[in-house]
Design an enzyme around this catalytic site. Structure first.
Site, PDB file in Angstrom:
ATOM      1  N   ARG A   1      22.241  56.725 123.238  1.00  0.00           N
ATOM      2  CA  ARG A   1      20.862  57.193 123.193  1.00  0.00           C
ATOM      3  C   ARG A   1      20.727  58.577 122.566  1.00  0.00           C
ATOM      4  NH1 ARG A   1      18.273  54.050 127.690  1.00  0.00           N
ATOM      5  NH2 ARG A   1      16.241  54.932 128.054  1.00  0.00           N
TER       6      ARG A   1
ATOM      7  N   ARG B   1       8.908  59.637 128.379  1.00  0.00           N
ATOM      8  CA  ARG B   1      10.085  58.887 127.928  1.00  0.00           C
ATOM      9  C   ARG B   1       9.917  58.456 126.476  1.00  0.00           C
ATOM     10  NH1 ARG B   1       9.840  54.486 132.157  1.00  0.00           N
ATOM     11  NH2 ARG B   1      11.442  53.462 130.930  1.00  0.00           N
TER      12      ARG B   1
ATOM     13  N   ARG C   1       8.979  50.907 139.283  1.00  0.00           N
ATOM     14  CA  ARG C   1      10.069  51.860 139.079  1.00  0.00           C
ATOM     15  C   ARG C   1       9.519  53.277 139.156  1.00  0.00           C
ATOM     16  NH1 ARG C   1      13.683  50.155 133.881  1.00  0.00           N
ATOM     17  NH2 ARG C   1      13.281  52.322 133.322  1.00  0.00           N
TER      18      ARG C   1
ATOM     19  N   LYS D   1      13.946  45.581 125.689  1.00  0.00           N
ATOM     20  CA  LYS D   1      15.409  45.539 125.475  1.00  0.00           C
ATOM     21  C   LYS D   1      16.106  44.801 126.625  1.00  0.00           C
ATOM     22  CE  LYS D   1      15.879  50.030 125.420  1.00  0.00           C
ATOM     23  NZ  LYS D   1      14.461  50.377 125.710  1.00  0.00           N
TER      24      LYS D   1
ATOM     25  N   ARG E   1       5.150  46.638 134.906  1.00  0.00           N
ATOM     26  CA  ARG E   1       6.444  46.124 135.389  1.00  0.00           C
ATOM     27  C   ARG E   1       6.564  46.246 136.914  1.00  0.00           C
ATOM     28  NH1 ARG E   1      11.465  48.165 132.359  1.00  0.00           N
ATOM     29  NH2 ARG E   1      10.291  50.099 132.493  1.00  0.00           N
TER      30      ARG E   1
END
Ligand code: AP5
Length: 214
Positions: A88, A171, A160, A13, A127
């Site tokens: 969300r 998540r 992260r 996203k 990431r």
């Protein structure tokens, strides 16, 4: 252009929202980025939000709504925006509908992006984000030229805090339980466009542009 990107953690996203923001000349509003900025600045909101983010839970709706609404009211959103990671939950979506209605605004489309869960976990685990400028890399798909060093500013690259595998899987569960029901909410408004997020970045971007034009 007023667009919302909806999809599970790691589907791309943020990557697509940045590209779409350039294509349509509108700001990218990511509630995740806004929260991480609050955390970096050590604000009261950042301190409260971090407790939830680090365990892969959603930050309470009242904190998110106040933060999003004040960002929505900045001058640069006049031509539109790309909303990424907001809303969300169903209460957030209902509050967002009212926020838009009060301003006489409407969404043009809600683009849902999906990919298999193991691919999402791989992307999140790979990431790396620059501590100084926030540029994002991926050790599997878009590695920096020098390991651990940002191509843009030379800053150090970090993982992260919520990209540990256990938190990433949590998540994903939270997305299925709390956020996926928003697809039906926006289907009732005739806004949903579905895109396959398992393709390479440029192919996903092209598919989103085609879906919006339909
Ligand atoms: P947030 O920052 O919004 O995280 P997220 O939705 O979990 O999404 P991610 O940033 O993990 O993934 P993404 O889909 O943006 O993918 P990306 O483009 O980065 O939220 C973080 C936390 O903040 C939440 O858990 C919650 O606690 C809180 N929060 C935020 N908003 C909230 C709200 N509204 N209400 C309550 N709480 C809220 O890509 C991932 C990786 O894959 C990158 O390395 C990228 O390079 C790579 N990649 C992207 N596309 C591709 C592709 N097509 N092929 C290969 N690799 C790709």
């Amino acid at each position: 252009m007023r667009l919302m990107l909806l999809g599970p953690p790691g589907v791309g996203k943020g990557t697509q929202a940045k590209l779409l923001a350039e294509v349509y000349g509108v700001p990218h509003i990511s509630t995740g980025d806004l929260l991480r900025q609050e955390v970096r600045e050590g604000t009261e909101l950042g301190r409260r939000a971090k407790e939830y983010m680090d365990r892969g839970a959603l930050v309470p709706d009242d904190l998110i709504l106040a933060m999003f609404e004040s960002r929505l009211d900045r001058e640069d959103t006049r031509p539109g925006f790309i909303a990424d990671g907001f809303p969300r939950t169903i209460p957030q979506a209902e509050a967002f509908d009212q926020m838009l209605a009060r301003r006489g605004l409407k969404l043009d489309a809600v683009v849902t992006v999906e990919a298999p869960v193991e691919e999402l976990v791989r992307r999140s685990a790979g990431r790396r984000v620059c501590r100084h400028c926030g540029a994002s890399f991926n050790v599997h798909y878009q590695p920096p030229k020098v390991e651990g060093v940002c191509d843009v500013c030379g800053g150090p690259l970090d993982r992260r805090d919520d990209d540990r595998e256990e938190t990433v899987r949590r998540r994903q569960e939270v997305y299925r339980a709390e956020t996926a029901p928003l697809i039906a909410h926006y289907e009732k408004q005739g806004l949903v466009r579905r895109v396959d997020g398992s393709q390479p970045v440029e192919a996903v971007l092209a598919a989103i542009k085609r879906a919006i034009a339909r």
